[in-house]
Design a protein around this motif. Structure first.
Motif, PDB file in Angstrom:
ATOM      1  N   LEU A  24       8.266  18.618  20.918  1.00  0.00           N
ATOM      2  CA  LEU A  24       8.400  19.000  22.321  1.00  0.00           C
ATOM      3  C   LEU A  24       9.152  20.313  22.528  1.00  0.00           C
ATOM      4  CD1 LEU A  24       9.254  15.400  23.436  1.00  0.00           C
ATOM      5  CD2 LEU A  24       7.096  16.578  23.808  1.00  0.00           C
ATOM      6  N   GLY A  25       9.627  20.933  21.443  1.00  0.00           N
ATOM      7  CA  GLY A  25      10.324  22.206  21.578  1.00  0.00           C
ATOM      8  C   GLY A  25      11.184  22.531  20.368  1.00  0.00           C
ATOM      9  N   ASP A  26      11.892  23.648  20.467  1.00  0.00           N
ATOM     10  CA  ASP A  26      12.733  24.123  19.369  1.00  0.00           C
ATOM     11  C   ASP A  26      14.044  23.341  19.315  1.00  0.00           C
ATOM     12  OD1 ASP A  26      10.938  26.105  18.554  1.00  0.00           O
ATOM     13  OD2 ASP A  26      11.727  27.513  20.045  1.00  0.00           O
ATOM     14  N   GLU A  48      20.274  18.797  20.038  1.00  0.00           N
ATOM     15  CA  GLU A  48      20.492  20.039  20.765  1.00  0.00           C
ATOM     16  C   GLU A  48      19.218  20.861  20.697  1.00  0.00           C
ATOM     17  OE1 GLU A  48      23.615  23.773  21.075  1.00  0.00           O
ATOM     18  OE2 GLU A  48      23.855  22.312  19.473  1.00  0.00           O
ATOM     19  N   MET A  49      18.731  21.245  21.874  1.00  0.00           N
ATOM     20  CA  MET A  49      17.500  22.033  21.948  1.00  0.00           C
ATOM     21  C   MET A  49      17.804  23.428  22.464  1.00  0.00           C
ATOM     22  SD  MET A  49      14.661  19.219  23.124  1.00  0.00           S
ATOM     23  CE  MET A  49      13.285  20.257  22.628  1.00  0.00           C
ATOM     24  N   GLN A  50      17.034  24.395  21.987  1.00  0.00           N
ATOM     25  CA  GLN A  50      17.228  25.810  22.304  1.00  0.00           C
ATOM     26  C   GLN A  50      16.977  26.103  23.777  1.00  0.00           C
ATOM     27  OE1 GLN A  50      18.090  28.246  19.975  1.00  0.00           O
ATOM     28  NE2 GLN A  50      18.235  29.666  21.667  1.00  0.00           N
ATOM     29  N   ALA A  55      14.005  21.018  26.798  1.00  0.00           N
ATOM     30  CA  ALA A  55      14.902  19.865  26.689  1.00  0.00           C
ATOM     31  C   ALA A  55      14.662  18.893  27.837  1.00  0.00           C
ATOM     32  CB  ALA A  55      16.357  20.322  26.668  1.00  0.00           C
ATOM     33  N   GLN A  56      14.545  19.413  29.056  1.00  0.00           N
ATOM     34  CA  GLN A  56      14.299  18.539  30.211  1.00  0.00           C
ATOM     35  C   GLN A  56      12.940  17.865  30.088  1.00  0.00           C
ATOM     36  OE1 GLN A  56      16.621  17.736  32.693  1.00  0.00           O
ATOM     37  NE2 GLN A  56      15.082  16.134  32.903  1.00  0.00           N
ATOM     38  N   ALA A  57      11.940  18.587  29.602  1.00  0.00           N
ATOM     39  CA  ALA A  57      10.617  17.997  29.398  1.00  0.00           C
ATOM     40  C   ALA A  57      10.683  16.880  28.351  1.00  0.00           C
ATOM     41  CB  ALA A  57       9.620  19.076  28.967  1.00  0.00           C
ATOM     42  N   ALA A  58      11.484  17.067  27.304  1.00  0.00           N
ATOM     43  CA  ALA A  58      11.657  16.038  26.276  1.00  0.00           C
ATOM     44  C   ALA A  58      12.337  14.809  26.867  1.00  0.00           C
ATOM     45  CB  ALA A  58      12.466  16.584  25.103  1.00  0.00           C
ATOM     46  N   ILE A  59      13.362  15.010  27.701  1.00  0.00           N
ATOM     47  CA  ILE A  59      14.047  13.893  28.354  1.00  0.00           C
ATOM     48  C   ILE A  59      13.052  13.129  29.217  1.00  0.00           C
ATOM     49  CG2 ILE A  59      15.761  13.299  30.123  1.00  0.00           C
ATOM     50  CD1 ILE A  59      17.442  15.699  29.030  1.00  0.00           C
ATOM     51  N   ASP A  60      12.295  13.859  30.033  1.00  0.00           N
ATOM     52  CA  ASP A  60      11.326  13.227  30.932  1.00  0.00           C
ATOM     53  C   ASP A  60      10.274  12.430  30.170  1.00  0.00           C
ATOM     54  OD1 ASP A  60      12.698  14.410  33.037  1.00  0.00           O
ATOM     55  OD2 ASP A  60      11.250  16.047  33.281  1.00  0.00           O
ATOM     56  N   LYS A  61       9.815  12.969  29.039  1.00  0.00           N
ATOM     57  CA  LYS A  61       8.747  12.312  28.274  1.00  0.00           C
ATOM     58  C   LYS A  61       9.260  11.136  27.442  1.00  0.00           C
ATOM     59  CE  LYS A  61       4.985  12.917  25.126  1.00  0.00           C
ATOM     60  NZ  LYS A  61       4.041  13.783  24.489  1.00  0.00           N
ATOM     61  N   LEU A  62      10.440  11.271  26.838  1.00  0.00           N
ATOM     62  CA  LEU A  62      10.899  10.278  25.867  1.00  0.00           C
ATOM     63  C   LEU A  62      11.811   9.188  26.436  1.00  0.00           C
ATOM     64  CD1 LEU A  62      11.524  12.640  22.828  1.00  0.00           C
ATOM     65  CD2 LEU A  62       9.607  11.060  23.163  1.00  0.00           C
ATOM     66  N   ASP A  63      12.417   9.405  27.602  1.00  0.00           N
ATOM     67  CA  ASP A  63      13.283   8.374  28.178  1.00  0.00           C
ATOM     68  C   ASP A  63      12.446   7.129  28.461  1.00  0.00           C
ATOM     69  OD1 ASP A  63      15.640   7.203  29.204  1.00  0.00           O
ATOM     70  OD2 ASP A  63      15.036   7.732  31.253  1.00  0.00           O
ATOM     71  N   GLY A  64      12.852   6.017  27.873  1.00  0.00           N
ATOM     72  CA  GLY A  64      12.119   4.761  28.032  1.00  0.00           C
ATOM     73  C   GLY A  64      11.002   4.553  27.014  1.00  0.00           C
ATOM     74  N   ALA A  65      10.803   5.531  26.126  1.00  0.00           N
ATOM     75  CA  ALA A  65       9.776   5.407  25.086  1.00  0.00           C
ATOM     76  C   ALA A  65      10.253   4.458  23.993  1.00  0.00           C
ATOM     77  CB  ALA A  65       9.469   6.780  24.483  1.00  0.00           C
ATOM     78  N   ASN A  75      19.077  11.102  28.004  1.00  0.00           N
ATOM     79  CA  ASN A  75      19.495  11.922  29.141  1.00  0.00           C
ATOM     80  C   ASN A  75      20.347  13.091  28.656  1.00  0.00           C
ATOM     81  OD1 ASN A  75      22.087  10.712  28.777  1.00  0.00           O
ATOM     82  ND2 ASN A  75      21.470   9.031  30.085  1.00  0.00           N
ATOM     83  N   LYS A  76      20.666  13.962  29.588  1.00  0.00           N
ATOM     84  CA  LYS A  76      21.511  15.107  29.262  1.00  0.00           C
ATOM     85  C   LYS A  76      22.886  14.581  28.866  1.00  0.00           C
ATOM     86  CE  LYS A  76      23.200  19.411  31.202  1.00  0.00           C
ATOM     87  NZ  LYS A  76      23.242  20.262  32.394  1.00  0.00           N
ATOM     88  N   ALA A  77      23.404  15.073  27.744  1.00  0.00           N
ATOM     89  CA  ALA A  77      24.705  14.621  27.250  1.00  0.00           C
ATOM     90  C   ALA A  77      25.815  15.136  28.152  1.00  0.00           C
ATOM     91  CB  ALA A  77      24.915  15.091  25.818  1.00  0.00           C
ATOM     92  N   ARG A  78      26.805  14.289  28.367  1.00  0.00           N
ATOM     93  CA  ARG A  78      27.999  14.705  29.107  1.00  0.00           C
ATOM     94  C   ARG A  78      28.922  15.454  28.160  1.00  0.00           C
ATOM     95  NH1 ARG A  78      28.276   8.912  31.456  1.00  0.00           N
ATOM     96  NH2 ARG A  78      29.340   8.594  29.503  1.00  0.00           N
ATOM     97  N   PRO A  79      29.745  16.350  28.693  1.00  0.00           N
ATOM     98  CA  PRO A  79      30.699  17.065  27.826  1.00  0.00           C
ATOM     99  C   PRO A  79      31.637  16.070  27.134  1.00  0.00           C
ATOM    100  CG  PRO A  79      30.625  18.056  30.013  1.00  0.00           C
ATOM    101  CD  PRO A  79      29.829  16.790  30.068  1.00  0.00           C
ATOM    102  N   LYS A  80      31.993  16.385  25.896  1.00  0.00           N
ATOM    103  CA  LYS A  80      32.875  15.533  25.117  1.00  0.00           C
ATOM    104  C   LYS A  80      34.273  15.542  25.736  1.00  0.00           C
ATOM    105  CE  LYS A  80      34.162  14.722  20.349  1.00  0.00           C
ATOM    106  NZ  LYS A  80      34.034  15.188  18.969  1.00  0.00           N
ATOM    107  N   GLU A  81      34.852  14.356  25.889  1.00  0.00           N
ATOM    108  CA  GLU A  81      36.205  14.264  26.438  1.00  0.00           C
ATOM    109  C   GLU A  81      37.210  14.643  25.365  1.00  0.00           C
ATOM    110  OE1 GLU A  81      36.859  10.366  27.951  1.00  0.00           O
ATOM    111  OE2 GLU A  81      35.437  10.601  29.578  1.00  0.00           O
TER     112      GLU A  81
END
Length: 87
Positions: A24-26, A48-50, A55-65, A75-81
């Motif tokens: 789905l991408g680099d 991590e995608m370039q 990246a958003q297209a990958a999330i949309d396609k693969l979430d729930g797969a 989903n998009k990762a939250r910043p590390k605490e």
């Protein structure tokens, strides 16, 4: 963009995770998180995608797969605490 991949099969390797997203991408990096003591997968990882659009297209396609028999949550990762910031 950094992507969180949850509910992964314990059998998925870093390379397999990378291959799934490469379609789905680099991909810059793909890492399955492992227990420090046992070396066993914790059932989640990060990719991590370039390109943010890819990246958003990958999330949309693969979430729930289904990947290796498990329905993944992506989903998009939250910043590390930082240490001590948890309440």
């Amino acid at each position: 963009m950094n992507i969180y991949v949850g509910n992964l099969s314990y059998k998925v390797s870093d390379r397999e995770l990378e291959e799934i997203f490469e379609e789905l991408g680099d991909v810059i990096s793909a890492k399955v998180i492992k227990d420090r003591e046992t070396g066993r997968s914790k059932g989640f990882g990060f990719v991590e995608m370039q390109n943010d659009q890819e990246a958003q297209a990958a999330i949309d396609k693969l979430d729930g797969a289904e990947i290796k028999g498990r329905t993944v949550k992506i989903n998009k990762a939250r910043p590390k605490e930082t240490a001590g910031s948890r309440r």
